[in-house]
Motif scaffolding. Structure first.
Motif, PDB file in Angstrom:
ATOM      1  N   VAL A 233       0.851  -1.199   0.000  1.00 30.17           N
ATOM      2  CA  VAL A 233       0.000   0.000   0.000  1.00 30.17           C
ATOM      3  C   VAL A 233       0.882   1.243   0.000  1.00 30.17           C
ATOM      4  O   VAL A 233       1.984   1.213   0.549  1.00 30.17           O
ATOM      5  CB  VAL A 233      -0.884   0.041   1.268  1.00 30.17           C
ATOM      6  N   ASP A 234       0.418   2.308  -0.623  1.00 20.82           N
ATOM      7  CA  ASP A 234       1.256   3.513  -0.622  1.00 20.82           C
ATOM      8  C   ASP A 234       0.445   4.788  -0.849  1.00 20.82           C
ATOM      9  O   ASP A 234      -0.239   4.917  -1.872  1.00 20.82           O
ATOM     10  CB  ASP A 234       2.338   3.376  -1.705  1.00 20.82           C
ATOM     11  N   ARG A 235       0.538   5.696   0.064  1.00 19.42           N
ATOM     12  CA  ARG A 235       0.105   7.083  -0.102  1.00 19.42           C
ATOM     13  C   ARG A 235       0.556   7.849   1.152  1.00 19.42           C
ATOM     14  O   ARG A 235       0.201   7.453   2.273  1.00 19.42           O
ATOM     15  CB  ARG A 235      -1.418   7.193  -0.236  1.00 19.42           C
ATOM     16  N   MET A 298      10.541  -3.306  -2.325  1.00 18.55           N
ATOM     17  CA  MET A 298      10.970  -2.037  -2.913  1.00 18.55           C
ATOM     18  C   MET A 298      10.406  -0.851  -2.127  1.00 18.55           C
ATOM     19  O   MET A 298      11.120   0.086  -1.780  1.00 18.55           O
ATOM     20  CB  MET A 298      10.471  -1.983  -4.360  1.00 18.55           C
ATOM     21  N   LYS A 299       9.134  -0.927  -1.827  1.00 21.48           N
ATOM     22  CA  LYS A 299       8.503   0.213  -1.157  1.00 21.48           C
ATOM     23  C   LYS A 299       9.005   0.391   0.281  1.00 21.48           C
ATOM     24  O   LYS A 299       9.337   1.489   0.715  1.00 21.48           O
ATOM     25  CB  LYS A 299       6.986   0.012  -1.194  1.00 21.48           C
ATOM     26  N   LEU A 300       9.111  -0.717   1.004  1.00 22.70           N
ATOM     27  CA  LEU A 300       9.541  -0.616   2.400  1.00 22.70           C
ATOM     28  C   LEU A 300      10.994  -0.176   2.504  1.00 22.70           C
ATOM     29  O   LEU A 300      11.345   0.653   3.336  1.00 22.70           O
ATOM     30  CB  LEU A 300       9.390  -1.969   3.103  1.00 22.70           C
ATOM     31  N   GLY A 306      13.591   5.403   3.606  1.00 25.41           N
ATOM     32  CA  GLY A 306      14.006   6.769   3.258  1.00 25.41           C
ATOM     33  C   GLY A 306      13.369   7.785   4.197  1.00 25.41           C
ATOM     34  O   GLY A 306      14.010   8.747   4.637  1.00 25.41           O
ATOM     35  N   HIS A 307      12.116   7.558   4.513  1.00 25.24           N
ATOM     36  CA  HIS A 307      11.446   8.415   5.485  1.00 25.24           C
ATOM     37  C   HIS A 307      12.173   8.397   6.834  1.00 25.24           C
ATOM     38  O   HIS A 307      12.406   9.444   7.446  1.00 25.24           O
ATOM     39  CB  HIS A 307      10.018   7.896   5.709  1.00 25.24           C
ATOM     40  N   SER A 308      12.514   7.181   7.290  1.00 25.19           N
ATOM     41  CA  SER A 308      13.181   7.091   8.602  1.00 25.19           C
ATOM     42  C   SER A 308      14.545   7.775   8.574  1.00 25.19           C
ATOM     43  O   SER A 308      14.953   8.407   9.557  1.00 25.19           O
ATOM     44  CB  SER A 308      13.343   5.632   9.019  1.00 25.19           C
TER      45      SER A 308
HETATM   46  C1  CS2 Z   1       5.911   6.348   6.894  1.00 25.31           C
HETATM   47  C2  CS2 Z   1       4.652   5.772   6.292  1.00 25.31           C
HETATM   48  O1  CS2 Z   1       5.119   5.693   9.031  1.00 25.31           O
HETATM   49  C3  CS2 Z   1       6.096   5.978   8.357  1.00 25.31           C
HETATM   50  O2  CS2 Z   1       7.209   6.045   8.842  1.00 25.31           O
HETATM   51  O3  CS2 Z   1       7.020   5.963   6.172  1.00 25.31           O
HETATM   52  O4  CS2 Z   1       3.522   6.100   7.033  1.00 25.31           O
HETATM   53  C4  CS2 Z   1       4.496   6.244   4.831  1.00 25.31           C
HETATM   54  O5  CS2 Z   1       4.182   7.596   4.770  1.00 25.31           O
HETATM   55  C5  CS2 Z   1       3.442   5.417   4.125  1.00 25.31           C
HETATM   56  O6  CS2 Z   1       3.766   4.064   4.203  1.00 25.31           O
HETATM   57  C6  CS2 Z   1       3.318   5.866   2.667  1.00 25.31           C
HETATM   58  O7  CS2 Z   1       2.684   4.923   1.929  1.00 25.31           O
END
Ligand code: CS2
Length: 494
Positions: A233-235, A298-300, A306-308
């Motif tokens: 899932v992604d958004r 790929m997404k994780l 990348g977010h972390s």
């Molecule tokens: C984020 C996710 O929680 C997080 O650390 O990386 O909530 C991210 O925004 C979603 O997975 C996007 O699909």
């Protein structure tokens, strides 16, 4: 200013003169989907897809009944009751454009916290054909070291003794499935929509362990009759800010107590394995594939990790949001180096996907200046996220001799963050993590034992035994403790 119109079914026509609203009849529709965990993400993602399908007149059996099983869900339940389960979704584009619309696919909401019966009854209802979940990465109750179900959890122990008084999703699911079996009804599909590799397989294993401990014959039936598709899932969906509620009222004339904002990008890739039918989501852009594993990985490993990376480094540096990090060149170069040199090499080839394009788009998504996704949302529950998003990348690169320095610095930054609770300017950081006190206890020993944080085996597995890793980590953590000006250190690395 004109008084904003209160969002409710009876006002929909009036609201419809201000923004798009549901064109389908909501009240006669069946709730084929029961969803546990109606957070912002569910409302921006799955509920949005189902809403689009309803707009095409294709989802009359597939409306959603929201479910809350925690006390904290009461607030949304009460707001939804007052708003006939309607809410506004504000899609925020990078150029400043905002696309508001009213979503109507959630038509009912049940709470199971004080009294479990309404939730068990709804899941056991013949109309229910899918139970979907967004219960967060930490909600699955598994031991990250052994990969087994955690029977030490007190709520789990309670519901094993009292099957009619469920507390967790496992108790509710087994109670409802037991009733369906007794009533001669077919089982339902259980669809995990959380950011976990092999989310469906993992959930299956956990639920069967729990059910086995409760009733072996029921477990056998669940094993045969329930399907657990894996999906990605992604958004990006930030936490709703008060300013969003105000903007909606002032600029768009709608009074909604809890709207949701999100980015334009959306993706859902699912394995087509549904035990009791499914909506034709392919009509609204959902991809059905035989094997979702490469997409999930790929997404994780790119987006969530990348977010972390940005979240933890940004917090220590004092950047409040992900887009603020992306305005800082050092952060952008560092992120790209992590993605290219460490995350990508362990992904392998993903058929039909150009990883360079994926990363370019990802960087643009992170940079969207209107999303204002707070670093505190990203860093929240890091103890449930990093073992799934980041640590496997380090482990796999250790096996192949690949680079680990960029990812290792994130663990060192996480240690500093957990220990100090302040950024480099001495400003307090709000730490939201189920493990915050044990993280703090381990991290505060760093001065005398630089590897203390990494000794938490349930998070880091056997990293502590790898000399290449421990040497690098020790160097990096000592540097941060000497001088919290993390950006200087990042500059040296890139
Ligand atoms: C984020 C996710 O929680 C997080 O650390 O990386 O909530 C991210 O925004 C979603 O997975 C996007 O699909």
């Amino acid at each position: 200013m004109k008084t904003p119109i209160h969002l409710q079914q009876q006002n929909l026509e009036e609201v419809g003169s201000l923004m798009p609203v549901p064109t389908y009849t909501r009240k006669d529709n069946k709730t084929g989907i029961v969803h546990v965990g109606v957070g912002g993400f569910h409302r921006a993602h799955q509920a949005y897809y189902l809403h689009q399908l309803s707009q095409l007149g294709q989802a009359s059996a597939w409306n959603i009944c929201g479910i809350g099983i925690r006390e904290g869900d009461q607030k949304l339940h009460d707001i939804f009751k007052e708003q006939d389960n309607l809410y506004t979704l504000l899609i925020k584009h990078p150029d400043g454009k905002i696309e508001p619309q009213v979503i109507g696919s959630i038509v009912d909401f049940e709470m199971g916290f004080a009294d479990p019966e309404p939730v068990i009854g709804r899941m056991a209802n013949a109309d229910t054909r899918i139970v979907s979940l967004t219960i967060t990465e930490g909600g699955y109750n598994f031991n990250p070291t052994t990969g087994d179900f955690d029977f030490d959890n007190l709520d789990i122990q309670h519901e094993l003794r009292h099957p009619n008084d469920p507390k967790t999703v496992y108790g509710f699911l087994t109670a409802a499935l037991k009733r369906r079996r007794e009533n001669g009804l077919p089982a339902f599909t259980i669809l995990s929509c959380d950011n976990i590799e092999h989310n469906g397989d993992m959930l299956r294993k956990m639920l069967l362990s729990f059910a086995e401990a409760q009733d072996a014959r029921l477990a056998d039936w669940i094993g045969k009759e329930v399907s657990f598709p894996n999906c990605m899932v992604d958004r990006i969906t930030p936490v709703t800010a008060n300013a969003d509620i105000e903007t909606l009222a002032q600029n768009y004339g709608v009074d909604d107590a809890w709207p949701v904002t999100c980015e334009p990008f959306i993706q859902w890739v699912i394995e087509d394995n549904f035990a009791n039918g499914r909506p034709e989501l392919e009509k609204v852009g959902v991809q059905f594939v035989p094997d979702v594993a490469p997409y999930e990985k790929m997404k994780l490993r790119l987006l969530n990790a990348g977010h972390s990376v940005l979240g933890l480094l940004g917090t220590i540096h004092g950047h409040p949001t992900i887009n603020a990090c992306m305005e800082d060149e050092t952060f952008v170069i560092y992120l790209r180096a992590f993605l290219d040199d460490e995350a990508t090499p362990v992904l392998g080839n993903i058929e039909g996907i150009d990883l360079e394009d994926y990363k370019d788009i990802l960087l643009k998504r992170f940079a969207n200046p209107n999303i204002k996704d707070s670093v505190s949302r990203i860093c929240s529950e890091s103890s449930a996220k990093l073992p799934k998003f980041l640590i496997p990348t380090i482990q796999e690169n250790l096996e192949t001799g690949g680079s680990i320095k960029f990812a290792t610095l994130i663990l060192a930054a996480w240690c500093y963050y957990s220990d100090k609770g302040i950024d480099r300017h001495g400003q307090p950081i709000e730490i939201i993590d189920a493990m915050s006190s044990s993280l703090h206890k381990a991290a505060e020993q760093t001065k005398t034992d630089p590897l203390a944080f990494i000794r938490q085996e349930s998070l880091f597995g056997n990293l502590i035994n790898n000399e290449r890793f421990t040497k690098l980590y020790t160097e990096e953590v000592q540097k941060i403790y000497e001088d919290a000006n993390i950006k200087e250190y990042m500059k040296h690395m890139i």
